[in-house]
Design an enzyme around this catalytic site. Structure first.
Site, PDB file in Angstrom:
ATOM      1  N   ARG A 169      41.495  51.729  39.350  1.00  0.00           N
ATOM      2  CA  ARG A 169      40.334  52.465  38.775  1.00  0.00           C
ATOM      3  C   ARG A 169      40.317  54.029  38.663  1.00  0.00           C
ATOM      4  O   ARG A 169      39.665  54.858  37.679  1.00  0.00           O
ATOM      5  CB  ARG A 169      39.056  51.976  39.471  1.00  0.00           C
TER       6      ARG A 169
ATOM      7  N   PHE B 268      37.021  41.801  30.223  1.00  0.00           N
ATOM      8  CA  PHE B 268      36.730  41.195  31.746  1.00  0.00           C
ATOM      9  C   PHE B 268      36.378  42.227  32.674  1.00  0.00           C
ATOM     10  O   PHE B 268      36.939  42.601  33.817  1.00  0.00           O
ATOM     11  CB  PHE B 268      38.015  40.570  32.546  1.00  0.00           C
TER      12      PHE B 268
ATOM     13  N   ASP C 196      32.360  40.766  28.886  1.00  0.00           N
ATOM     14  CA  ASP C 196      32.672  39.805  30.205  1.00  0.00           C
ATOM     15  C   ASP C 196      31.794  38.600  29.631  1.00  0.00           C
ATOM     16  O   ASP C 196      30.691  38.486  28.979  1.00  0.00           O
ATOM     17  CB  ASP C 196      32.058  40.238  31.290  1.00  0.00           C
TER      18      ASP C 196
ATOM     19  N   ALA D 275      36.425  36.939  26.268  1.00  0.00           N
ATOM     20  CA  ALA D 275      37.180  37.900  25.492  1.00  0.00           C
ATOM     21  C   ALA D 275      38.212  37.551  24.387  1.00  0.00           C
ATOM     22  O   ALA D 275      38.387  38.522  23.621  1.00  0.00           O
ATOM     23  CB  ALA D 275      38.003  38.495  26.564  1.00  0.00           C
TER      24      ALA D 275
ATOM     25  N   ASP E  15      41.733  42.909  32.273  1.00  0.00           N
ATOM     26  CA  ASP E  15      41.834  42.478  33.885  1.00  0.00           C
ATOM     27  C   ASP E  15      41.154  40.948  33.924  1.00  0.00           C
ATOM     28  O   ASP E  15      40.255  40.979  34.692  1.00  0.00           O
ATOM     29  CB  ASP E  15      40.876  43.555  34.703  1.00  0.00           C
TER      30      ASP E  15
ATOM     31  N   CYS F 268      46.569  38.624  37.479  1.00  0.00           N
ATOM     32  CA  CYS F 268      46.338  38.372  39.142  1.00  0.00           C
ATOM     33  C   CYS F 268      46.847  37.033  39.699  1.00  0.00           C
ATOM     34  O   CYS F 268      46.472  36.331  40.645  1.00  0.00           O
ATOM     35  CB  CYS F 268      44.891  38.757  39.906  1.00  0.00           C
TER      36      CYS F 268
END
Ligand code: SAH
Length: 403
Positions: free
Chosen positions: A216, A232, A254, A284, A304, A344
């Site tokens: 960030r 996201f 989102d 998204a 993300d 992730c």
């Protein structure tokens, strides 16, 4: 008098040759590697592991239901007890102190296997600790761990968020709520000078995505004068940094209306210009397609997404998902534009992720290069013997123009 026989500690005997990963200090034993269990260990109980030819290998927490049948506490014979757990906790804290991480209001103090405490997550938000017991072994020692945490880490309260779906794989019920002391429903934290209100009971994971902290800050340094798309966005971690870095505008997308409401509240809380922010509640994938059809363009796009592939089994479907969004993002970027793209998913490693992004750029017809590789922040350390702990992968790509 018959001789007194003490009950033996349960044992787990591995199949022949299946000790290799343990010898390399990997902390998991899969069910397929187990030849037999001697004794009747309960859920999360500590057992000794032996190779097929009788060599002691480790002490593990036994998990009768999970595919990950056992997780290593230690590779030696020292007692696994409160003292042992306290040592591991202290080691985790020392590591963060040494890296200057404890000055952060919000920080991960314990990251499970990476800190030698499989299944245990401890995040600190201001004066409150948020804990997750995500494995049978962590659950077995729950009371002890809570006592140790409350006695050794200064805090006002401990809130449990053991409501992550992985608990069901361990045969454990989901559980959440205040477990010690007191905690307000929201804790305000500061990150890089920005204020966020963390919703302890309902926030994602333990309330905030601490793993993206450094990324960030990077985004902030890249945002000046740019039109940004934050896909996201959750509660605005990236969006706020883009604004603080001087972005001309930010579109935040989102699926969660609550997350977007929090995002707008966070913009206001920090006195940032809400008129530069457009929030879009929706999928998204669909929003990106709509923007493509409308010929909308951006200078910087963030992707993300949540885990598309929590385990190796869902990799193919996940790869298609990543390819789709990255392809669309490449199409929406102006020449000179930047893509910050993340995965992730444990099942998608860094090499595969890079391949997927490369294929997306090719299909989008853009010439792009990677200018940075990103990962999780330092309070989520990656144990060298446990590559699974390297779950967050990110690329910064710069688009030069059409191919
Ligand atoms: N970047 C954020 C964290 C993102 S977490 C930060 O740094 O704080 C992933 C987010 O994706 C969640 O907020 C979730 O609500 C959202 N999400 C999940 N599926 C989605 C979809 N199909 N479309 C849009 N958002 C989605």
């Amino acid at each position: 008098m018959p001789p007194i026989t003490l009950p033996e500690k349960p044992r787990l005997i591995l199949k022949e040759g299946r000790e290799q990963s343990l010898l390399r200090r990997h902390p998991w034993i899969f069910s397929g590697a187990v030849q037999r269990v001697i004794g009747a260990p309960g859920m999360g109980e500590t057992v000794d592991v032996y190779s097929a030819n009788g060599k002691f290998l480790a002490q593990v927490a036994y998990s009768p239901v999970s595919q990950i049948r056992a997780r290593v506490w230690t590779f030696d014979a020292q007692a696994v007890d409160a003292r042992f757990l306290l040592q591991r906790l202290e080691r985790a804290l020392e590591q963060r102190a040494a890296l200057g991480l404890l000055e952060q209001a919000a920080v991960r103090l314990v990251y499970a296997e990476s800190d030698g405490l499989p299944g245990l997550i401890v995040d600190r938000y201001g004066e409150v600790l948020v804990v997750q017991f995500l494995s049978a072994g962590a659950e077995f020692w729950r009371e002890t761990l809570l006592e140790l945490l409350s006695a050794h880490i200064p805090c006002r309260g401990i809130y449990e968020r053991s409501d992550a779906e992985v608990r069901t794989l361990e045969g454990l019920p989901l559980r959440s709520g205040l477990v010690w002391g007191e905690a307000p429903p929201f804790v305000e934290i500061e990150e890089h000078g920005l204020r966020f209100r963390v919703d302890l009971a309902h926030g994602h994971k333990t309330g905030f995505y601490l793993d993206q902290r450094a990324n960030r800050a990077l985004l902030r340094s890249l945002s000046a004068g740019r039109e940004v798309l934050d896909c996201f966005s959750y509660s605005g971690g990236f969006t706020l940094n883009a604004l603080a870095g001087g972005a001309r505008s930010v579109v935040a997308v989102d699926a969660s209306a609550e997350a977007l409401a929090q995002l707008r509240a966070h913009v206001n809380l920090n006195g940032l210009p809400l008129e530069r922010v457009e929030t879009i509640e929706g999928d998204a994938f669909q929003v990106l397609r709509r923007f493509r059809d409308q010929n909308r363009r951006f200078d910087l796009i963030l992707l993300d997404p949540p885990k598309f592939a929590p385990t190796a089994a869902q990799v193919e479907k996940a790869a298609r998902g990543y390819k789709d969004i990255n392809l669309l993002a490449f199409k929406l970027l102006r020449p000179g534009g930047l893509l910050l793209t993340f995965s992730c998913s444990g099942g998608v490693d860094a090499a595969l992720f890079q391949k997927i992004v490369a294929a997306a750029a090719l299909d989008a017809g853009v010439d792009a290069r990677i200018v940075r590789f990103l990962s999780q922040d330092a309070d989520h350390p990656i144990a060298l013997h446990f590559p699974e702990s390297a779950y967050l992968k990110g690329l910064v790509c710069r688009v030069s123009g059409p191919l």
